[in-house]
Design an enzyme around this catalytic site. Structure first.
Site, PDB file in Angstrom:
ATOM      1  N   LYS A  44       0.827  -1.208   0.000  1.00  0.00           N
ATOM      2  CA  LYS A  44       0.000   0.000   0.000  1.00  0.00           C
ATOM      3  C   LYS A  44       0.861   1.257   0.000  1.00  0.00           C
ATOM      4  O   LYS A  44       1.934   1.272   0.583  1.00  0.00           O
ATOM      5  CB  LYS A  44      -0.882   0.055   1.250  1.00  0.00           C
ATOM      6  CG  LYS A  44      -1.989  -0.961   1.292  1.00  0.00           C
ATOM      7  CD  LYS A  44      -2.827  -0.731   2.530  1.00  0.00           C
ATOM      8  CE  LYS A  44      -4.008  -1.674   2.556  1.00  0.00           C
ATOM      9  NZ  LYS A  44      -4.848  -1.447   3.735  1.00  0.00           N
ATOM     10  N   LYS A  51      -0.611  -7.814   6.062  1.00  0.00           N
ATOM     11  CA  LYS A  51      -1.385  -9.021   5.769  1.00  0.00           C
ATOM     12  C   LYS A  51      -2.625  -8.636   4.975  1.00  0.00           C
ATOM     13  O   LYS A  51      -3.303  -7.662   5.304  1.00  0.00           O
ATOM     14  CB  LYS A  51      -1.773  -9.685   7.100  1.00  0.00           C
ATOM     15  CG  LYS A  51      -2.575 -10.957   6.979  1.00  0.00           C
ATOM     16  CD  LYS A  51      -1.729 -12.127   6.542  1.00  0.00           C
ATOM     17  CE  LYS A  51      -2.576 -13.360   6.236  1.00  0.00           C
ATOM     18  NZ  LYS A  51      -1.792 -14.343   5.445  1.00  0.00           N
ATOM     19  N   PHE A  52      -2.933  -9.392   3.918  1.00  0.00           N
ATOM     20  CA  PHE A  52      -4.128  -9.116   3.119  1.00  0.00           C
ATOM     21  C   PHE A  52      -5.302  -9.931   3.624  1.00  0.00           C
ATOM     22  O   PHE A  52      -5.202 -11.141   3.800  1.00  0.00           O
ATOM     23  CB  PHE A  52      -3.874  -9.435   1.640  1.00  0.00           C
ATOM     24  CG  PHE A  52      -5.106  -9.260   0.786  1.00  0.00           C
ATOM     25  CD1 PHE A  52      -5.635  -8.004   0.548  1.00  0.00           C
ATOM     26  CD2 PHE A  52      -5.747 -10.371   0.234  1.00  0.00           C
ATOM     27  CE1 PHE A  52      -6.791  -7.844  -0.222  1.00  0.00           C
ATOM     28  CE2 PHE A  52      -6.896 -10.214  -0.540  1.00  0.00           C
ATOM     29  CZ  PHE A  52      -7.419  -8.952  -0.767  1.00  0.00           C
ATOM     30  N   LEU A  53      -6.415  -9.239   3.864  1.00  0.00           N
ATOM     31  CA  LEU A  53      -7.643  -9.899   4.315  1.00  0.00           C
ATOM     32  C   LEU A  53      -8.633  -9.913   3.159  1.00  0.00           C
ATOM     33  O   LEU A  53      -8.974  -8.864   2.615  1.00  0.00           O
ATOM     34  CB  LEU A  53      -8.208  -9.130   5.521  1.00  0.00           C
ATOM     35  CG  LEU A  53      -9.497  -9.641   6.159  1.00  0.00           C
ATOM     36  CD1 LEU A  53      -9.341 -11.057   6.689  1.00  0.00           C
ATOM     37  CD2 LEU A  53      -9.911  -8.695   7.285  1.00  0.00           C
ATOM     38  N   HIS A 112     -16.466  -3.320   5.993  1.00  0.00           N
ATOM     39  CA  HIS A 112     -15.856  -2.003   6.211  1.00  0.00           C
ATOM     40  C   HIS A 112     -16.634  -1.301   7.318  1.00  0.00           C
ATOM     41  O   HIS A 112     -17.785  -0.931   7.121  1.00  0.00           O
ATOM     42  CB  HIS A 112     -15.895  -1.189   4.918  1.00  0.00           C
ATOM     43  CG  HIS A 112     -15.287   0.172   5.046  1.00  0.00           C
ATOM     44  ND1 HIS A 112     -14.659   0.821   4.023  1.00  0.00           N
ATOM     45  CD2 HIS A 112     -15.187   0.999   6.094  1.00  0.00           C
ATOM     46  CE1 HIS A 112     -14.215   1.991   4.436  1.00  0.00           C
ATOM     47  NE2 HIS A 112     -14.540   2.121   5.704  1.00  0.00           N
ATOM     48  N   HIS A 169     -14.664   1.263  -4.772  1.00  0.00           N
ATOM     49  CA  HIS A 169     -14.332   2.187  -3.684  1.00  0.00           C
ATOM     50  C   HIS A 169     -15.319   3.340  -3.546  1.00  0.00           C
ATOM     51  O   HIS A 169     -15.066   4.282  -2.802  1.00  0.00           O
ATOM     52  CB  HIS A 169     -12.893   2.705  -3.796  1.00  0.00           C
ATOM     53  CG  HIS A 169     -11.892   1.587  -3.846  1.00  0.00           C
ATOM     54  ND1 HIS A 169     -11.684   0.737  -2.780  1.00  0.00           N
ATOM     55  CD2 HIS A 169     -11.079   1.152  -4.827  1.00  0.00           C
ATOM     56  CE1 HIS A 169     -10.779  -0.168  -3.118  1.00  0.00           C
ATOM     57  NE2 HIS A 169     -10.400   0.062  -4.355  1.00  0.00           N
ATOM     58  N   LYS A 188     -18.855   4.193  -2.085  1.00  0.00           N
ATOM     59  CA  LYS A 188     -19.910   3.648  -1.224  1.00  0.00           C
ATOM     60  C   LYS A 188     -21.274   4.000  -1.805  1.00  0.00           C
ATOM     61  O   LYS A 188     -21.464   5.094  -2.338  1.00  0.00           O
ATOM     62  CB  LYS A 188     -19.778   4.246   0.184  1.00  0.00           C
ATOM     63  CG  LYS A 188     -18.456   3.886   0.862  1.00  0.00           C
ATOM     64  CD  LYS A 188     -18.163   4.793   2.049  1.00  0.00           C
ATOM     65  CE  LYS A 188     -16.791   4.473   2.630  1.00  0.00           C
ATOM     66  NZ  LYS A 188     -16.362   5.498   3.617  1.00  0.00           N
ATOM     67  N   GLU A 244      -7.162   3.264   7.773  1.00  0.00           N
ATOM     68  CA  GLU A 244      -6.638   4.630   7.700  1.00  0.00           C
ATOM     69  C   GLU A 244      -7.541   5.572   8.471  1.00  0.00           C
ATOM     70  O   GLU A 244      -8.605   5.163   8.945  1.00  0.00           O
ATOM     71  CB  GLU A 244      -6.514   5.088   6.241  1.00  0.00           C
ATOM     72  CG  GLU A 244      -7.781   4.988   5.435  1.00  0.00           C
ATOM     73  CD  GLU A 244      -7.512   5.048   3.920  1.00  0.00           C
ATOM     74  OE1 GLU A 244      -7.862   6.076   3.335  1.00  0.00           O
ATOM     75  OE2 GLU A 244      -6.983   4.088   3.334  1.00  0.00           O
ATOM     76  N   ARG A 283     -11.561  14.522   7.836  1.00  0.00           N
ATOM     77  CA  ARG A 283     -12.573  15.452   7.321  1.00  0.00           C
ATOM     78  C   ARG A 283     -13.948  14.983   7.784  1.00  0.00           C
ATOM     79  O   ARG A 283     -14.068  13.908   8.356  1.00  0.00           O
ATOM     80  CB  ARG A 283     -12.560  15.397   5.788  1.00  0.00           C
ATOM     81  CG  ARG A 283     -12.870  13.994   5.298  1.00  0.00           C
ATOM     82  CD  ARG A 283     -13.088  13.880   3.819  1.00  0.00           C
ATOM     83  NE  ARG A 283     -13.645  12.580   3.461  1.00  0.00           N
ATOM     84  CZ  ARG A 283     -12.933  11.478   3.283  1.00  0.00           C
ATOM     85  NH1 ARG A 283     -11.618  11.491   3.407  1.00  0.00           N
ATOM     86  NH2 ARG A 283     -13.533  10.336   2.974  1.00  0.00           N
TER      87      ARG A 283
HETATM   88  C1  MV4 Z   1      -7.043  -3.786   2.655  1.00  0.00           C
HETATM   89  C2  MV4 Z   1      -7.823  -4.872   2.186  1.00  0.00           C
HETATM   90  C3  MV4 Z   1      -7.496  -6.129   2.641  1.00  0.00           C
HETATM   91  N1  MV4 Z   1      -6.465  -6.319   3.482  1.00  0.00           N
HETATM   92  N2  MV4 Z   1      -6.033  -4.014   3.496  1.00  0.00           N
HETATM   93  C4  MV4 Z   1      -9.072  -0.421  -0.125  1.00  0.00           C
HETATM   94  C5  MV4 Z   1      -8.958   1.076  -0.045  1.00  0.00           C
HETATM   95  C6  MV4 Z   1      -8.137   1.393   1.139  1.00  0.00           C
HETATM   96  N3  MV4 Z   1      -8.856   2.304   1.977  1.00  0.00           N
HETATM   97  C7  MV4 Z   1      -7.860   0.109   1.831  1.00  0.00           C
HETATM   98  N4  MV4 Z   1      -8.450  -0.945   1.051  1.00  0.00           N
HETATM   99  C8  MV4 Z   1      -8.308  -2.251   1.403  1.00  0.00           C
HETATM  100  N5  MV4 Z   1      -7.288  -2.536   2.269  1.00  0.00           N
HETATM  101  C9  MV4 Z   1      -5.757  -5.244   3.903  1.00  0.00           C
HETATM  102  N6  MV4 Z   1      -4.716  -5.462   4.738  1.00  0.00           N
HETATM  103  C10 MV4 Z   1      -8.893  -4.605   1.309  1.00  0.00           C
HETATM  104  C11 MV4 Z   1      -9.139  -3.289   0.909  1.00  0.00           C
HETATM  105  C12 MV4 Z   1     -10.296  -3.110   0.055  1.00  0.00           C
HETATM  106  C13 MV4 Z   1     -11.426  -2.421   0.503  1.00  0.00           C
HETATM  107  C14 MV4 Z   1     -11.484  -1.840   1.775  1.00  0.00           C
HETATM  108  C15 MV4 Z   1     -12.599  -1.165   2.182  1.00  0.00           C
HETATM  109  C16 MV4 Z   1     -13.707  -1.051   1.345  1.00  0.00           C
HETATM  110  C17 MV4 Z   1     -13.670  -1.612   0.102  1.00  0.00           C
HETATM  111  C18 MV4 Z   1     -12.550  -2.301  -0.340  1.00  0.00           C
HETATM  112  C19 MV4 Z   1     -12.538  -2.882  -1.610  1.00  0.00           C
HETATM  113  C20 MV4 Z   1     -11.422  -3.542  -2.041  1.00  0.00           C
HETATM  114  C21 MV4 Z   1     -10.290  -3.662  -1.214  1.00  0.00           C
END
Ligand code: MV4
Length: 448
Positions: free
Chosen positions: A158, A201-203, A208, A235, A237, A288, A292
């Site tokens: 990232k 780590k990727f989930l 969300h 991305h 909503k 993150e 705002r």
């Molecule tokens: C992730 C994730 C899975 N694992 N981080 C997408 C935008 C950014 N704000 C962070 N994002 C993600 N981070 C880890 N470690 C999956 C996403 C993600 C996602 C997150 C929130 C809402 C929609 C999403 C769609 C695809 C991927």
């Protein structure tokens, strides 16, 4: 107290901020581009200033034009809304240099939390749960490979700067790690002027969930509980709700309290949102922090009764938070549908143009935040959101029924909107059950 606030934004959020100012007896100055010269909300402002051409870079993103407008009209503060300059710490710094109150955090707090590497460090100190991964930006791909080995593949690379999914790469094995780091760093450098990247780590399947927080200039910080924003596409909503369905009460309390601690530690004054992913074992992991007011803030307002934009203004004016944590007692359930001028039947193609017919729904527990009126013309220069339909009811089930009813009353013609899809979702079995993940909508759209 603030006397005159300049609103450096447009559309529904400009109107939302005008309303909060007027509720507090604060005068407003609204800037507008040539594309928004006929915008209906301008009539509610005490002064208006045309700041340039339709492209945002020549109007809503042009710092010198906005500062000039504030100086000419004698505004003592600027509210940036969301998008445009809202998370630009350079802009917050220019405001300070010009002795104009930026309605938001200090440039330092914004930069600290806006950089995801420094934010994650602060988060760990505040015991906000984070993903396992690299503690710093990646310097050496060999080091990164060791971290990836330790946490296990898949990992995600990232960008430290920016957000919204740009500069992200999912990596399934060691073979792909170095090229992913390189391309993510390049993309981030081009997009944000900062090529720093980190890994975690990727989930795969997750929800969300985000926590709304408020901090003041006296070191007080509280949370306003959480929202679920899992219904999204690319991305963006489409539906948000509060509270999040099916969350373990103890975990929820812990994570909300840790979010408030994080902004307290960052000496953050203003409204912020701490974003998380929630896995199927009820574990939270921070993504993150947004520094705002967010589009979806109304669902939190509906369940807590707290006017978040009013709180932003009072905090900027130097007042102490009027609420203690124990004063915040969430009640009922709220949904928001973002009404976008897009055609769901044509892959969400923008559908700008004249709105000949506009009829907003009403009744108990129904709120529509929109700048749209009959005869309004949706410009093609900006994002396609033309309003937000928000409902509140005692239970989630009642709120879904009410949203369906409200959407059925909404008439916007002849442009296409997302309302038809949202109506369908309010009757979707899986969504009604609660707890659908962030990929649910894209899967649904692919299967139709
Ligand atoms: C992730 C994730 C899975 N694992 N981080 C997408 C935008 C950014 N704000 C962070 N994002 C993600 N981070 C880890 N470690 C999956 C996403 C993600 C996602 C997150 C929130 C809402 C929609 C999403 C769609 C695809 C991927």
């Amino acid at each position: 107290m603030l006397k005159r606030v300049l609103i450096a934004n447009r559309g529904e959020i400009a109107l939302r901020i005008i309303r909060a100012c007027r509720d507090l007896g604060i005068e407003t100055v609204c800037v507008y581009s040539k594309a928004d010269a006929a915008a209906p909300y301008l009539k509610f402002a005490d002064a208006t200033v045309c700041i340039g051409n339709p492209p945002a870079t020549e109007s809503y993103l042009d710092i010198s034009r906005i500062i000039a407008a504030a100086e000419i009209t004698g505004a003592d503060a600027i509210h940036p809304g969301y998008g445009f300059l809202a998370e630009n710490s350079h802009f917050a710094e220019v405001c300070r240099d010009c002795k104009i109150e930026f309605i938001g955090p200090s440039p330092e707090a914004m930069a600290l939390l806006g950089d995801k590497v420094s934010c994650k460090k602060m988060a760990r100190k505040a015991r906000v749960p984070t993903f396992p991964g690299s503690d710093d930006a990646i310097e050496d791909p060999e080091e990164a490979a060791k971290v990836a080995e330790k946490i296990g593949y898949p990992v995600i690379v990232k960008a430290a700067a920016g957000g919204g999914g740009r500069g992200m790469r999912i990596v399934k094995s060691r073979d792909d790690l170095e090229s992913a780091i390189d391309s993510a760093a390049q993309e981030a450098a081009a997009a944000f002027g900062n090529g720093a990247v980190y890994i975690e780590k990727f989930l795969e399947a997750a929800r969300h969930v985000e926590v709304q927080v408020l901090g003041d200039k006296h070191g007080n910080a509280i949370h306003l509980y959480e929202r679920d924003c899992s219904i999204q596409r690319r991305h963006q909503k489409l539906i948000e709700e509060a509270p999040a369905p099916v969350v373990d009460p103890k975990k929820r309390d812990d994570v909300c309290k840790s979010a408030a601690k994080l902004i307290k530690n960052a000496e953050y004054a203003g409204a912020a949102t701490v974003e998380f992913l929630l896995d199927d074992q009820q574990n939270f992991y921070m993504l993150e922090v947004n520094t705002r007011v967010q589009v979806e803030h109304p669902v939190t307002e509906m369940i807590t009764g707290v006017d978040i934009v009013k709180q932003q203004l009072l905090i900027a004016a130097g007042e102490e938070l009027a609420y203690r944590q124990r004063d915040i007692k969430p009640r009922g359930h709220a949904f928001e549908c973002r009404i976008n001028a897009e055609d769901p039947a044509r892959n969400f193609a923008p559908s700008p143009g004249p709105v000949d017919v506009f009829e907003a729904p009403g009744g108990l527990g129904v709120r529509m935040d929109t700048h749209c009126v009959p005869g309004y013309r949706v410009p093609s220069n900006y994002d396609s959101m033309i309003g937000k339909l928000i409902v509140h009811a005692e239970t989630r089930e009642d709120a879904m029924m009410r949203m369906h009813r409200a959407l059925s009353e909404l008439r916007i013609e002849p442009i296409k909107t997302t309302a038809s899809l949202q109506m369908e979702l309010m009757k979707n079995e899986s969504f009604m059950q609660g707890g659908v993940d962030i990929h649910f909508l894209e899967r649904l759209l692919a299967s139709e």
